[in-house]
Design a protein around this motif. Sequence first.
Motif, PDB file in Angstrom:
ATOM      1  N   VAL A  39       0.857  -1.183   0.000  1.00  0.00           N
ATOM      2  CA  VAL A  39       0.000   0.000   0.000  1.00  0.00           C
ATOM      3  C   VAL A  39       0.893   1.234   0.000  1.00  0.00           C
ATOM      4  N   SER A  64       0.799  -2.318  -6.323  1.00  0.00           N
ATOM      5  CA  SER A  64       0.427  -1.808  -4.998  1.00  0.00           C
ATOM      6  C   SER A  64      -0.904  -1.063  -5.031  1.00  0.00           C
ATOM      7  N   ILE A  65      -1.548  -1.025  -3.876  1.00  0.00           N
ATOM      8  CA  ILE A  65      -2.761  -0.233  -3.700  1.00  0.00           C
ATOM      9  C   ILE A  65      -2.326   1.207  -3.472  1.00  0.00           C
ATOM     10  N   LEU A  67      -3.289   4.878  -2.097  1.00  0.00           N
ATOM     11  CA  LEU A  67      -4.227   5.511  -1.171  1.00  0.00           C
ATOM     12  C   LEU A  67      -3.990   7.020  -1.208  1.00  0.00           C
ATOM     13  N   HIS A  94      -5.645  -0.563   6.696  1.00  0.00           N
ATOM     14  CA  HIS A  94      -4.723  -1.415   5.946  1.00  0.00           C
ATOM     15  C   HIS A  94      -3.717  -2.090   6.874  1.00  0.00           C
ATOM     16  N   SER A  97      -5.155  -4.974   8.669  1.00  0.00           N
ATOM     17  CA  SER A  97      -5.430  -6.151   7.841  1.00  0.00           C
ATOM     18  C   SER A  97      -4.131  -6.868   7.461  1.00  0.00           C
ATOM     19  N   LEU A  99      -1.265  -5.381   6.121  1.00  0.00           N
ATOM     20  CA  LEU A  99      -0.497  -4.815   5.011  1.00  0.00           C
ATOM     21  C   LEU A  99       0.419  -3.686   5.475  1.00  0.00           C
ATOM     22  N   VAL A 101       2.285  -0.188   4.921  1.00  0.00           N
ATOM     23  CA  VAL A 101       1.906   1.041   4.213  1.00  0.00           C
ATOM     24  C   VAL A 101       3.114   1.965   4.146  1.00  0.00           C
TER      25      VAL A 101
END
Length: 199
Positions: A39, A64-65, A67, A94, A97, A99, A101
């Motif tokens: 993330v 990657s996510i 944000l 995140h 959960s 992950l 960041v």
Amino acid sequence: MAGGEAMVAHGTLYGVGVGPGDPELMTLKASRIVAAAPVIAYFAAAGKASTARGIAGSYFSGGSIELALEVPMLSEREPAQAAYDKAAAAIAGHLESGLDVAMLCEGDPFFYGSFMYLFARLARTHRTIVVPGVTSITAAAAAVGRPLAARDEVLKIVPATLDAARLRAELTAIESAAIIKVGRHFGKVRSILAGLDLL
């Protein structure tokens, strides 16, 4: 196991200094963390592209996510504080959960960096690592070939956001000063420097 569900280890929050603008001035550690982060978070003013993302984007892995966290660029504190609360909650989701960041921050996270506001909200409850970055002050000194300070000289760092009287007072008795956050305050800074015969 609790209630038949495996516990999820929390992710790590990285406050990543991405430097003053040139992607090649990102540290090896910063570029490695950004490339590996599942993330990647960054601040962006409403309707504008994120400068931090623009600097670090070439290091993104592609999987990657992202944000994007909206923060108002105002002198009033309350709207920004609410935005930091909201951003911290989004990042915490995140992390909880499992992950990691990577939160991008222009310059250095702890030198007038916006990351410090997230650090204050999250570091007590989530593993947090701060990755220093090159500051605009040191990059500017290198670009113009002017050392900032030597031996016993004192360097004062002054934000241009101060009101004119305070800014003038801060610059009156100095050996060496670096003025930051000039932007829309350029006219005020130039006028004060001219008045002090420092142009």
